[in-house]
Design a protein around this motif. Structure first.
Motif, PDB file in Angstrom:
ATOM      1  N   SER A   1      -7.151  -5.688  -5.143  1.00  0.00           N
ATOM      2  CA  SER A   1      -7.862  -4.631  -5.487  1.00  0.00           C
ATOM      3  C   SER A   1      -8.961  -4.922  -6.806  1.00  0.00           C
ATOM      4  O   SER A   1      -9.999  -4.746  -6.985  1.00  0.00           O
TER       5      SER A   1
ATOM      6  N   GLN B   1       2.391   1.774  -3.333  1.00  0.00           N
ATOM      7  CA  GLN B   1       1.767   2.283  -4.183  1.00  0.00           C
ATOM      8  C   GLN B   1       1.234   3.830  -4.060  1.00  0.00           C
ATOM      9  O   GLN B   1       1.388   4.765  -5.091  1.00  0.00           O
TER      10      GLN B   1
ATOM     11  N   VAL C   1       0.823  -1.209  -0.156  1.00  0.00           N
ATOM     12  CA  VAL C   1       0.005   0.002   0.215  1.00  0.00           C
ATOM     13  C   VAL C   1       0.962   1.081  -0.008  1.00  0.00           C
ATOM     14  O   VAL C   1       0.443   2.134  -0.823  1.00  0.00           O
TER      15      VAL C   1
END
Length: 92
Positions: free
Chosen positions: A89, A14, A11
């Motif tokens: 996701s 990203q 995360v």
């Protein structure tokens, strides 16, 4: 904490990549402005007169306010796409 196929820190990676992309885009826009040369008196898209105050305030301006706003709106729509989506996701 990673879930599914994502590794630890995915995360944050990203987020860092998104910030780096935004900084790169902003820097490229600055370079474009520096290398534009003289401002145009008429918009290169719609031929509308570009006010003298705008030409003075934005060196190298090539678009009227309306065309510039439309171009920026298009750029913002393209920027909201998550190009680095993880498998997690995509599966949700």
């Amino acid at each position: 904490m990673a879930v599914g196929w994502a590794k630890d820190g995915a995360v944050q990676e990203q987020i860092d990549a998104s910030v780096a992309d935004a900084v790169t885009e902003a820097r490229s826009q600055l370079n474009l402005c520096k290398n534009m040369g003289d401002s145009l008196s008429h918009c290169e898209e719609c031929e509308a007169l570009i006010p003298e105050a705008r030409r003075y305030a934005v060196p190298g301006v090539r678009l009227c306010i309306n065309c510039q706003a439309e171009q920026e709106r298009y750029g913002q729509r393209a920027g909201i796409i998550n190009r680095r989506a993880s498998k997690d996701s995509q599966l949700r």
